[in-house]
Design an enzyme around this catalytic site. Structure first.
Site, mmCIF file in Angstrom:
data_model
loop_
_atom_site.group_PDB
_atom_site.id
_atom_site.type_symbol
_atom_site.label_atom_id
_atom_site.label_comp_id
_atom_site.label_asym_id
_atom_site.label_seq_id
_atom_site.Cartn_x
_atom_site.Cartn_y
_atom_site.Cartn_z
ATOM 1 N N ASP A 277 0.870 -1.168 0.000
ATOM 2 C CA ASP A 277 0.000 0.000 0.000
ATOM 3 C C ASP A 277 0.918 1.232 0.000
ATOM 4 O OD1 ASP A 277 -2.399 1.595 0.443
ATOM 5 O OD2 ASP A 277 -1.703 1.795 2.507
ATOM 6 N N ASP B 13 -0.370 5.057 0.891
ATOM 7 C CA ASP B 13 -0.749 6.133 1.811
ATOM 8 C C ASP B 13 -0.757 5.664 3.252
ATOM 9 O OD1 ASP B 13 -1.370 8.387 -0.032
ATOM 10 O OD2 ASP B 13 -2.780 6.933 -0.855
#
Length: 230
Positions: free
Chosen positions: A13, A15
């Site tokens: 991922d 963010d």
């Protein structure tokens, strides 16, 4: 050791995991909703982390009963993002881990719910060199193959399919910070390392294979990956 299975491929991922953008999202959304006397709370934020852009806009407008449309909300967020995102900082341990896996020729991919446009805002000014190490990138809000945002498994299944040697889900390890991201990875049949915001209730982290305070605490050998050399 018995809790962990050997993996061959890694998905990240972005963010709140690689880049400290979650704080910036909070500032951006609060700047917008405060004009209508509303608060963008952490409880609301938790429910949205990992959502695609249109899902986020629909949810916030509905939950806070804003007198604007989701499309108008998206337009306003773009102005905020353009001001805030270019100076996003790296999270602790992110560079070391990504560069290590690249150096050891472990296939790595990026699986972010961000749009490609948002990705470039966050990366182009300071982080192009690091993100160039990801040969495979999936942008959930821009990729038509990612039908549903996290907690659905779509993004991780689509991202894994980009690896040329077509690994099975159980061969992939996911790194996530959000509860919805962990649920998505597990739904995809993958192990997941979670580095949650410290405000996240511990009861919401139980689906993760392992929970860390920081990427600096990760031990690659637990999952059969080459250990750090320093």
């Amino acid at each position: 050791m018995s809790n962990y299975k050997k993996v061959t491929h890694v998905l990240f991922d972005m963010d709140g995991l690689i880049l400290n953008t979650e704080d910036l999202y909070t500032v951006a959304f609060q700047n917008i909703v405060s004009r209508y006397g509303k608060d963008y709370t952490f409880d609301l934020k938790q429910k949205l982390m990992g959502s695609q852009g249109h899902e986020t806009a629909n949810f916030i407008v509905r939950a806070l009963e804003l007198p604007i449309t989701p499309d108008e909300f998206i337009t306003e967020t773009k102005e905020q993002f353009e001001a805030l995102f270019p100076d996003a900082a790296l999270m602790p341990g992110a560079r070391r881990l990504i560069e290590h896996l690249h150096r050891k020729e472990i296939p790595i991919g990026l699986a972010t719910s961000s749009s490609e446009e948002s990705y470039h805002l966050k990366v182009d000014k300071h982080h192009q060199e690091l993100f160039a190490l990801f040969p495979y990138k999936t942008f959930g809000s821009s990729d038509p193959n990612v039908k549903r945002g996290k907690p659905h498994p779509d993004i991780f299944l689509v991202a894994a399919e980009k690896f040329p040697d077509n690994p099975k889900p159980e061969q992939c390890l996911v790194f996530e910070d959000a509860v919805n991201g962990v649920k998505a990875a597990r739904a995809a049949g993958m192990q997941v390392v979670m580095v949650p915001d410290p405000r996240v209730d511990k009861s919401l982290t139980e689906e993760a294979t392992v929970v860390l305070k920081s990427l600096t605490d990760f031990e690659p050998k637990l999952f059969g990956l080459p250990p750090f050399e320093d």
